[in-house]
Write a protein that holds these residues in place. Structure first.
Motif, PDB file in Angstrom:
ATOM      1  N   PRO A  55      -8.845 -21.445 -67.286  1.00  0.00           N
ATOM      2  CA  PRO A  55      -8.592 -20.008 -67.146  1.00  0.00           C
ATOM      3  C   PRO A  55      -9.896 -19.216 -67.122  1.00  0.00           C
ATOM      4  O   PRO A  55     -10.852 -19.543 -67.836  1.00  0.00           O
ATOM      5  N   GLY A  56      -9.929 -18.166 -66.281  1.00  0.00           N
ATOM      6  CA  GLY A  56     -11.172 -17.427 -66.076  1.00  0.00           C
ATOM      7  C   GLY A  56     -11.785 -16.891 -67.344  1.00  0.00           C
ATOM      8  O   GLY A  56     -13.011 -16.969 -67.540  1.00  0.00           O
ATOM      9  N   ASP A  57     -10.960 -16.333 -68.260  1.00  0.00           N
ATOM     10  CA  ASP A  57     -11.519 -15.785 -69.499  1.00  0.00           C
ATOM     11  C   ASP A  57     -12.088 -16.897 -70.374  1.00  0.00           C
ATOM     12  O   ASP A  57     -13.158 -16.749 -70.970  1.00  0.00           O
ATOM     13  N   GLN A  58     -11.403 -18.048 -70.420  1.00  0.00           N
ATOM     14  CA  GLN A  58     -11.913 -19.187 -71.182  1.00  0.00           C
ATOM     15  C   GLN A  58     -13.192 -19.743 -70.552  1.00  0.00           C
ATOM     16  O   GLN A  58     -14.134 -20.119 -71.258  1.00  0.00           O
ATOM     17  N   GLY A 107      -4.162  -8.018 -55.567  1.00  0.00           N
ATOM     18  CA  GLY A 107      -4.719  -7.233 -56.650  1.00  0.00           C
ATOM     19  C   GLY A 107      -4.584  -7.894 -58.019  1.00  0.00           C
ATOM     20  O   GLY A 107      -4.028  -8.976 -58.169  1.00  0.00           O
ATOM     21  N   ASP A 108      -5.143  -7.204 -59.020  1.00  0.00           N
ATOM     22  CA  ASP A 108      -5.031  -7.588 -60.435  1.00  0.00           C
ATOM     23  C   ASP A 108      -5.632  -8.951 -60.730  1.00  0.00           C
ATOM     24  O   ASP A 108      -5.028  -9.765 -61.419  1.00  0.00           O
ATOM     25  N   MET A 109      -6.816  -9.213 -60.211  1.00  0.00           N
ATOM     26  CA  MET A 109      -7.478 -10.470 -60.507  1.00  0.00           C
ATOM     27  C   MET A 109      -8.381 -10.345 -61.716  1.00  0.00           C
ATOM     28  O   MET A 109      -9.592 -10.566 -61.672  1.00  0.00           O
ATOM     29  N   ARG A 110      -7.745  -9.940 -62.841  1.00  0.00           N
ATOM     30  CA  ARG A 110      -8.433 -10.014 -64.116  1.00  0.00           C
ATOM     31  C   ARG A 110      -8.660 -11.478 -64.485  1.00  0.00           C
ATOM     32  O   ARG A 110      -8.054 -12.378 -63.916  1.00  0.00           O
ATOM     33  N   SER A 111      -9.515 -11.710 -65.479  1.00  0.00           N
ATOM     34  CA  SER A 111      -9.962 -13.076 -65.761  1.00  0.00           C
ATOM     35  C   SER A 111      -8.828 -13.997 -66.192  1.00  0.00           C
ATOM     36  O   SER A 111      -8.940 -15.221 -66.039  1.00  0.00           O
ATOM     37  N   GLN A 112      -7.724 -13.471 -66.723  1.00  0.00           N
ATOM     38  CA  GLN A 112      -6.619 -14.335 -67.114  1.00  0.00           C
ATOM     39  C   GLN A 112      -5.688 -14.658 -65.947  1.00  0.00           C
ATOM     40  O   GLN A 112      -4.743 -15.441 -66.112  1.00  0.00           O
ATOM     41  N   ASN A 113      -5.965 -14.100 -64.770  1.00  0.00           N
ATOM     42  CA  ASN A 113      -5.088 -14.301 -63.619  1.00  0.00           C
ATOM     43  C   ASN A 113      -5.661 -15.242 -62.572  1.00  0.00           C
ATOM     44  O   ASN A 113      -5.138 -15.337 -61.465  1.00  0.00           O
ATOM     45  N   TYR A 114      -6.740 -15.940 -62.906  1.00  0.00           N
ATOM     46  CA  TYR A 114      -7.268 -16.973 -62.024  1.00  0.00           C
ATOM     47  C   TYR A 114      -7.826 -18.115 -62.879  1.00  0.00           C
ATOM     48  O   TYR A 114      -8.037 -17.960 -64.092  1.00  0.00           O
ATOM     49  N   PHE A 142     -10.462  -5.530 -55.660  1.00  0.00           N
ATOM     50  CA  PHE A 142     -11.781  -6.137 -55.832  1.00  0.00           C
ATOM     51  C   PHE A 142     -11.867  -6.771 -57.218  1.00  0.00           C
ATOM     52  O   PHE A 142     -11.954  -6.047 -58.218  1.00  0.00           O
ATOM     53  N   PRO A 143     -11.869  -8.098 -57.340  1.00  0.00           N
ATOM     54  CA  PRO A 143     -11.994  -8.728 -58.661  1.00  0.00           C
ATOM     55  C   PRO A 143     -13.240  -8.295 -59.426  1.00  0.00           C
ATOM     56  O   PRO A 143     -13.211  -8.231 -60.662  1.00  0.00           O
ATOM     57  N   TYR A 144     -14.335  -7.994 -58.740  1.00  0.00           N
ATOM     58  CA  TYR A 144     -15.566  -7.665 -59.457  1.00  0.00           C
ATOM     59  C   TYR A 144     -15.485  -6.346 -60.204  1.00  0.00           C
ATOM     60  O   TYR A 144     -16.332  -6.057 -61.059  1.00  0.00           O
ATOM     61  N   LEU A 145     -14.460  -5.538 -59.939  1.00  0.00           N
ATOM     62  CA  LEU A 145     -14.327  -4.252 -60.619  1.00  0.00           C
ATOM     63  C   LEU A 145     -13.474  -4.309 -61.879  1.00  0.00           C
ATOM     64  O   LEU A 145     -13.319  -3.301 -62.550  1.00  0.00           O
ATOM     65  N   TRP A 146     -12.933  -5.478 -62.220  1.00  0.00           N
ATOM     66  CA  TRP A 146     -12.204  -5.606 -63.483  1.00  0.00           C
ATOM     67  C   TRP A 146     -13.206  -5.842 -64.601  1.00  0.00           C
ATOM     68  O   TRP A 146     -14.048  -6.734 -64.519  1.00  0.00           O
ATOM     69  N   THR A 147     -13.098  -5.061 -65.662  1.00  0.00           N
ATOM     70  CA  THR A 147     -14.094  -5.077 -66.730  1.00  0.00           C
ATOM     71  C   THR A 147     -14.265  -6.458 -67.340  1.00  0.00           C
ATOM     72  O   THR A 147     -15.397  -6.871 -67.644  1.00  0.00           O
ATOM     73  N   ASN A 148     -13.174  -7.208 -67.528  1.00  0.00           N
ATOM     74  CA  ASN A 148     -13.339  -8.498 -68.198  1.00  0.00           C
ATOM     75  C   ASN A 148     -13.926  -9.573 -67.290  1.00  0.00           C
ATOM     76  O   ASN A 148     -14.140 -10.699 -67.729  1.00  0.00           O
ATOM     77  N   ASN A 149     -14.233  -9.234 -66.036  1.00  0.00           N
ATOM     78  CA  ASN A 149     -15.003 -10.134 -65.179  1.00  0.00           C
ATOM     79  C   ASN A 149     -16.497  -9.828 -65.220  1.00  0.00           C
ATOM     80  O   ASN A 149     -17.279 -10.458 -64.498  1.00  0.00           O
ATOM     81  N   SER A 150     -16.897  -8.891 -66.073  1.00  0.00           N
ATOM     82  CA  SER A 150     -18.298  -8.433 -66.104  1.00  0.00           C
ATOM     83  C   SER A 150     -19.318  -9.556 -66.324  1.00  0.00           C
ATOM     84  O   SER A 150     -20.381  -9.546 -65.682  1.00  0.00           O
ATOM     85  N   PRO A 151     -19.077 -10.530 -67.210  1.00  0.00           N
ATOM     86  CA  PRO A 151     -20.104 -11.569 -67.403  1.00  0.00           C
ATOM     87  C   PRO A 151     -20.449 -12.322 -66.125  1.00  0.00           C
ATOM     88  O   PRO A 151     -21.624 -12.575 -65.845  1.00  0.00           O
ATOM     89  N   ILE A 152     -19.438 -12.661 -65.330  1.00  0.00           N
ATOM     90  CA  ILE A 152     -19.722 -13.390 -64.103  1.00  0.00           C
ATOM     91  C   ILE A 152     -20.267 -12.461 -63.024  1.00  0.00           C
ATOM     92  O   ILE A 152     -21.102 -12.852 -62.204  1.00  0.00           O
ATOM     93  N   VAL A 153     -19.840 -11.197 -63.022  1.00  0.00           N
ATOM     94  CA  VAL A 153     -20.365 -10.221 -62.070  1.00  0.00           C
ATOM     95  C   VAL A 153     -21.848  -9.977 -62.341  1.00  0.00           C
ATOM     96  O   VAL A 153     -22.661  -9.899 -61.415  1.00  0.00           O
ATOM     97  N   ASP A 154     -22.219  -9.882 -63.629  1.00  0.00           N
ATOM     98  CA  ASP A 154     -23.629  -9.698 -63.982  1.00  0.00           C
ATOM     99  C   ASP A 154     -24.464 -10.884 -63.504  1.00  0.00           C
ATOM    100  O   ASP A 154     -25.609 -10.716 -63.054  1.00  0.00           O
TER     101      ASP A 154
END
Length: 353
Positions: free
Chosen positions: A168-171, A204-211, A244-256
């Protein structure tokens, strides 16, 4: 662009007759006797140990009465057989249901089924969910336009889906981004391509728990693929930023990490690579996509306000008036593919001329 947020749960949309005809033509309808509502007839439940919290709650393991358990076990084994061996149960008589978990979150409120092989204790998972037209359109578009093949079946108001393996993306961001041996450039590249796929096909809604992140050892290094696992928000929301997945806040570590490692020229290269691949897939499955899009144009999968907002924002984003006449999400998606993939499609025709 500002960060994304969702304030309300998306309502489910029924599967109409046109979409059912599409599903029948492409082998997605099933007569397997699995009914979502029947799985709700459990006696008690208890929390799954070490289960990560989901949106709105954790997974619960269900307990059924003995007679109900017998019926449920048979129906779920038949469903698994239908997905894996086209219904040939004779090669799966050694399988049984080890556990049925439930989580009341998101739009699909899934049951997670664990199937076990009694000969070697190997297990697999699949899901039973409420059938939702948005999700089915999302699954089909993923099957047609992405590098991933999707396994699922529909019976009445019930959707049965194969499990999509991966971290999972967040993990992944918590446990893998900082580990030694991670090829940071490759994961940055894959996120750019994933972001491009989601935007082009309006998922839409590609927050880190959705991929999930699928990690494959290679002869020299690791390869990565990011795969969506939640398709409920296919062409539903009005804001363009939502896709845009890069605009979800909990994807920030990978976006950075993407911003640190990739310059603008490399970003353009990876985006164009992905659009070219999508154009090739679209051309290879043109008749299937056209049939799906006709169904999508006729389906009720959003609101007039959201459709109008998305048309206006896509027009502004692409600096074109070509979205002005679109009145449904199906029309918007079709026009968006034309706009995004036009250059790649022209190049394909030139290569084959």
């Amino acid at each position: 662009m500002t960060a994304n947020q969702i304030s309300r749960r998306k309502p489910p949309f029924p599967v109409d007759s046109g979409l059912r005809r599409y599903l029948e033509r492409y082998g997605r309808l099933s007569e397997v006797p699995v009914d979502y509502e029947d799985l709700l007839d459990f006696r008690e439940y208890y929390p799954v140990e070490d289960s990560p919290a989901a949106r709105g709650g954790s997974w619960l393991t269900l307990v059924y009465d003995s007679e109900r358990l017998r019926v449920v076990n048979r129906a779920l084994c038949l469903a698994y057989s239908a997905m894996k061996t086209d219904g040939d149960i004779s090669v799966m008589e050694h399988l049984s249901v080890a556990r049925v978990d439930f989580c009341e979150f998101g739009n699909s409120q899934p049951f997670r089924i664990r199937i076990v092989n009694h000969f070697n204790d190997n297990h697999d998972h699949f899901y039973v969910k409420r059938a939702d037209a948005s999700r089915i359109f999302g699954l089909e578009l993923e099957h047609i336009l992405s590098p991933n093949r999707m396994g699922y079946m529909v019976r009445g108001d019930t959707l049965v889906e194969e499990h999509i393996a991966g971290v999972p993306g967040d993990q992944f961001m918590r446990q893998h981004l900082g580990r030694a041996g991670l090829n940071r450039v490759r994961i940055a590249k894959e996120f750019v391509k994933f972001n491009e796929r989601c935007f082009v096909r309006l998922l839409g809604d590609m927050r880190s728990q959705n991929y999930v992140v699928d990690i494959t050892p290679d002869f020299e290094d690791e390869q990565y693929r990011i795969r969506a696992i939640d398709f409920d928000q296919q062409s539903y929301e009005g804001p363009c930023n939502h896709y845009f997945p890069y605009l979800w806040t909990n994807n920030s570590p990978i976006v950075d990490m993407v911003r640190e490692l990739l310059n603008n020229a490399t970003l353009r290269q990876y985006r164009h690579e992905e659009r070219t691949l999508m154009a090739r897939r679209l051309r290879a499955s043109r008749s299937r996509y056209d049939h799906l899009n006709r169904c999508m144009r006729d389906a009720d999968i959003s609101t007039a306000e959201k459709i109008r907002q998305l048309a206006d924002e896509l027009a502004e984003h692409h600096r074109t008036l070509r979205f002005g006449a679109c009145r449904t999400m199906g029309e918007l998606l079709d026009r968006h593919l034309e706009v995004c993939l036009a250059r790649a499609v022209r190049q394909l025709y030139q290569m084959q001329a």
